[in-house]
Design an enzyme around this catalytic site. Sequence first.
Site, short mmCIF file in Angstrom:
data_model
loop_
_atom_site.label_atom_id
_atom_site.label_comp_id
_atom_site.label_asym_id
_atom_site.label_seq_id
_atom_site.Cartn_x
_atom_site.Cartn_y
_atom_site.Cartn_z
N LYS A 57 0.95 -1.24 -0.02
CA LYS A 57 -0.11 -0.03 -0.05
C LYS A 57 1.13 1.25 0.13
O LYS A 57 1.65 1.37 1.06
CB LYS A 57 -1.02 -0.01 1.18
CG LYS A 57 -1.76 1.16 0.99
CD LYS A 57 -2.63 1.42 2.36
CE LYS A 57 -2.04 2.56 3.08
NZ LYS A 57 -1.81 3.72 2.77
N GLY A 67 7.29 4.13 8.12
CA GLY A 67 6.32 5.60 8.57
C GLY A 67 6.66 5.91 9.78
O GLY A 67 7.89 5.86 10.45
N SER A 68 5.54 6.69 10.43
CA SER A 68 5.97 7.39 11.80
C SER A 68 6.12 6.42 12.92
O SER A 68 5.38 5.45 12.68
CB SER A 68 4.85 8.36 11.92
OG SER A 68 3.39 7.75 12.10
N THR A 69 6.66 6.64 13.80
CA THR A 69 6.66 6.19 15.07
C THR A 69 5.51 5.69 15.62
O THR A 69 5.11 4.78 16.15
CB THR A 69 7.62 6.74 16.22
OG1 THR A 69 8.99 6.79 15.49
CG2 THR A 69 7.66 5.88 17.41
N VAL A 112 2.33 5.39 14.37
CA VAL A 112 1.73 4.24 13.61
C VAL A 112 2.32 3.06 13.85
O VAL A 112 1.94 2.10 14.05
CB VAL A 112 1.40 4.58 12.05
CG1 VAL A 112 0.91 3.49 11.50
CG2 VAL A 112 0.61 5.88 11.97
N GLY A 113 3.82 3.07 13.71
CA GLY A 113 4.63 1.98 14.12
C GLY A 113 4.18 1.10 15.39
O GLY A 113 4.01 0.19 15.60
N GLU A 141 10.41 0.35 10.12
CA GLU A 141 11.35 1.52 9.86
C GLU A 141 10.72 2.82 10.01
O GLU A 141 9.89 3.20 9.39
CB GLU A 141 11.91 1.53 8.42
CG GLU A 141 12.51 0.15 7.88
CD GLU A 141 13.84 0.11 8.06
OE1 GLU A 141 14.50 1.09 8.83
OE2 GLU A 141 14.38 -0.95 8.01
N CYS A 164 13.66 10.59 6.77
CA CYS A 164 13.41 10.05 7.88
C CYS A 164 14.82 10.15 8.88
O CYS A 164 15.00 10.39 10.01
CB CYS A 164 13.00 8.40 8.09
SG CYS A 164 14.08 7.70 6.72
N GLU A 220 10.06 15.24 15.89
CA GLU A 220 10.52 14.81 14.44
C GLU A 220 9.65 16.07 13.62
O GLU A 220 8.35 15.93 13.71
CB GLU A 220 10.30 13.66 13.68
CG GLU A 220 10.91 13.40 12.31
CD GLU A 220 10.34 12.08 11.76
OE1 GLU A 220 9.31 11.53 12.29
OE2 GLU A 220 11.15 11.59 11.17
P1 NAD Z 1 2.63 7.69 8.69
O1 NAD Z 1 2.76 6.87 9.74
O2 NAD Z 1 1.54 8.62 8.88
O3 NAD Z 1 2.11 6.67 7.36
C1 NAD Z 1 2.76 5.97 6.66
C2 NAD Z 1 1.99 4.84 5.93
O4 NAD Z 1 1.03 4.05 7.12
C3 NAD Z 1 0.95 5.43 5.01
O5 NAD Z 1 0.88 4.47 3.86
C4 NAD Z 1 -0.45 5.33 5.80
O6 NAD Z 1 -1.45 5.53 4.79
C5 NAD Z 1 -0.25 4.21 6.63
N1 NAD Z 1 -0.92 4.28 7.74
C6 NAD Z 1 -1.60 5.09 8.54
N2 NAD Z 1 -2.05 4.85 9.54
C7 NAD Z 1 -2.13 3.56 9.65
C8 NAD Z 1 -2.54 2.45 10.59
N3 NAD Z 1 -3.07 2.63 11.84
N4 NAD Z 1 -2.37 1.04 10.27
C9 NAD Z 1 -1.65 0.81 9.05
N5 NAD Z 1 -1.26 1.64 8.16
C10 NAD Z 1 -1.35 3.03 8.49
O7 NAD Z 1 3.88 8.36 8.13
P2 NAD Z 1 3.90 9.42 6.96
O8 NAD Z 1 3.73 10.88 7.45
O9 NAD Z 1 3.54 8.77 5.60
O10 NAD Z 1 5.66 9.31 6.74
C11 NAD Z 1 6.38 10.30 7.55
C12 NAD Z 1 7.22 9.26 8.64
O11 NAD Z 1 7.95 8.04 8.03
C13 NAD Z 1 8.07 9.94 9.47
O12 NAD Z 1 8.14 9.73 10.53
C14 NAD Z 1 9.43 9.59 8.53
O13 NAD Z 1 10.66 9.76 9.63
C15 NAD Z 1 9.04 8.20 8.63
N6 NAD Z 1 9.87 7.48 7.56
C16 NAD Z 1 10.94 6.39 7.96
C17 NAD Z 1 11.75 5.77 7.08
C18 NAD Z 1 12.78 4.63 7.63
O14 NAD Z 1 13.58 4.15 6.77
N7 NAD Z 1 13.03 4.61 8.76
C19 NAD Z 1 11.91 6.12 5.74
C20 NAD Z 1 10.86 7.13 5.25
C21 NAD Z 1 10.04 7.67 6.25
#
Ligand code: NAD
Length: 788
Positions: free
Chosen positions: A191, A243-245, A247-248, A265, A299, A396
Amino acid sequence: MNKIAQIFQTLDYGPAPEGPDQANAWLDSHGRKFGHFIDGKWTKPGKTFASDNPANGDKLADITEGTAEDVNAAVKAARAAFKPWSALSGYERGKYLYAIARAIQKHSRLFAVLETMDNGKPIRESRDVDIPLVARHFYHHTGWAQHLSREFPDAVPYGVCGQIIPWNFPLLMLAWKIAPALAAGNTVILKPAEFTSLTALLFAEICERIGLPKGVVNIVTGQGETGQAIVSHEGIDKIAFTGSTEVGKAIRAATAGTGKGLSLELGGKSPYIVFEDADIDSAIEGLVDAIWFNQGQVCCAGSRLLVQESIETRFIAKLKTRMASLRVGDPLDKSIDIGALVAPVQVERIRDLMKRGVAEGAVVYEADGPVPAKGCFLKPALVTNVSPANTLVAEEIFGPVLVAMSFRTPEEAVALANNTKYGLAATIWSENINLALDIAPKIKAGVVWINGTNNFDAAVGFGGYKESGFGREGGREGMSAYLKPAWEKELKAAPAAKPAPAKAENPLDSGHLDQTAKMYIGGKQSRPDSAYNRAVLDPKGQTIGEVGEGNRKDIRNAVEAARAALSWSTTAAHTRAQVLYFLAENLDYRRDEFAARIKAQTGEDGANEVALSVERLFAFAGWADKYDGAVHNPPLRAVAAAMVEPLGVMGIVAPPSRPLLGSIALIAPALAMGNTVVLVPSAQSPLSITDLYQVIETSDVPNGVINIVTGDSVTLARTLAEHDGVDAMWFAGSAEASAIVEKASITNLKQTWTSRGLYYDLADRRFEGDYFLSKATQVKNVWIPYGA
Ligand code: NAD
């Protein structure tokens, strides 16, 4: 003055626009409306949302919101495709990856332009960084597919992988996820982020074009809810999330107890450390790249400048001069440095954070210069006059905002660098390589760049420490994140714990009542905080001893002692080996006594278990100086040293069975790799471990390296899992309790291993090597450039 003379006078850039025509033609060919790509076919668009160009607000296309049914259909297709795909030879799978790499190169300009239109990043970056790295990832993993069986002989793919990615490097994040998954023989449902689905959809078309078997790659578009449907789907074997910590953590909680593989990640707040002997002009150029590459939406962005006090004034002055020449504008213009942020909501978020930071005392500098009136543009900003607690230092920002602080000594630099919940990357500038290589291991981050920044390569693992997540992408570590041991599927349920024997009528019969073992914390025996003890019974129900009933306070003291002993991690591997050998020797010396104790607690012959425990200590003593890293040769003038580092403090809860080996088999690999341990021994038969205190004390184990708390396994496991001072958690016990431990671990996103009610026969030689060593360590890649 004629025009040429005028240009020489001002050295102004002229416009150098990249044409959007081909990308627009591609969008038109799909009627600017997309369904999903499932089972090799395009679905009819469903309920849609708009994907806009953030540089001008124009709508680019309508994207379908993935429903639970869509995810179901994708899982079904991926499941059906898994068997034939994973049965292909590595060479055959590799050929598909190679075809993808070739096709991406052939259409690289279309991908680059589309990426820039969808995301807002400068074309210079999408053309010269993102897309070439995407192709490199598929080429690199072509080779892994072919060499898999030789390099990972006992491993199998997970099966169906759900992959969820962010919007900052849309196609690159897709490549980091899909290339290793496919090379390993998995099938995927990916996705893309809601803001940036277009290059993933173009990628789907490439898969179609090269004849990738249907169902191997499925692209389901949508927002957070679609992501949730993927995470919670029972037919998915592994989740890989970037993605974000925040949501992680939600995903860690949602997958707890399901047995799904998980790699995360996450976010970062990476330090950029400049020592007084640095090549300042290079460090300034590096910093421009560290924080303003992709508008700071990176990130691993070097968003916290830590500059040595003696050069601070000069460095900041030069930086301001450089900031004045950064050009903000149309990302399709090839001479633009800073493009558009991904969406208005991000611009608002950053402005809010800035307001909060300023209210807390921060001073913001922005250079003069034009910014387009329309679109999601922000000027590069430098923030000074901040304390470590300022919002702009702690959070961040994910935008073009650099915060600057100063330090006096290398120790202070390390302390400031590590003063964050994140641990993704760090940069060090110094002309003194000895200093730089002294600092690199002290920084808690998965990637360290020396005299450079933002170096990436498919052969070099990338990923975080602490709340920046776990798992690696790229290189050998990245491959292993998509593989699991073949024998895991044969594990049977652990036998039900024997019912506790009824207590004998007259406990004095046993004649052992005088023995009440205490806790072992910081090298000293201490009474339980609760002032309660629990009886240890033999199989007939007679009391054969008592041990302390450990509680939260005991765990807190033990964790504190374990943290204070972390210099164990920098003790030479040879010395750690010597300590483990010494433990083995001293245990062997008292084998009869330990065998008798096992028999007394379990009724089983203990001699074999003691012999196995001694052998296991020997095995991991042998590993201490051998399980080490690698040196990668990425395609630039640099080496990347992949250093194997311990996780820190590990909470280890031993299984109920095998009172001695159950604990030794788990603590030995942890200790060998430099971790310190808080051990909870078998609740039913803890005396073999409380007897071990004397062996520990006579074996040169530094105080605090092994701490032991007796009591109820599940209560103590939960307390350990919740504790922010514990970096990793191993738990052997029931499925329900494993789920509790995994869920509790989200506080600081500690790495966990749980047995989930399955029987891991720890006597088996398969546990004498990298199975636990890999789980007791994390890899840090230190990039070191060369060339005079
Ligand atoms: P986000 O966590 O908001 O979204 C990331 C993805 O998760 C999107 O596809 C989103 O639709 C999906 N998502 C949102 N809520 C969800 C849920 N409850 N369950 C499952 N999926 C869900 O992050 P963002 O704003 O898209 O990206 C920015 C973040 O990503 C920053 O914190 C950045 O540091 C991090 N990032 C990390 C790396 C790495 O390799 N460590 C690389 C790139 C970005």
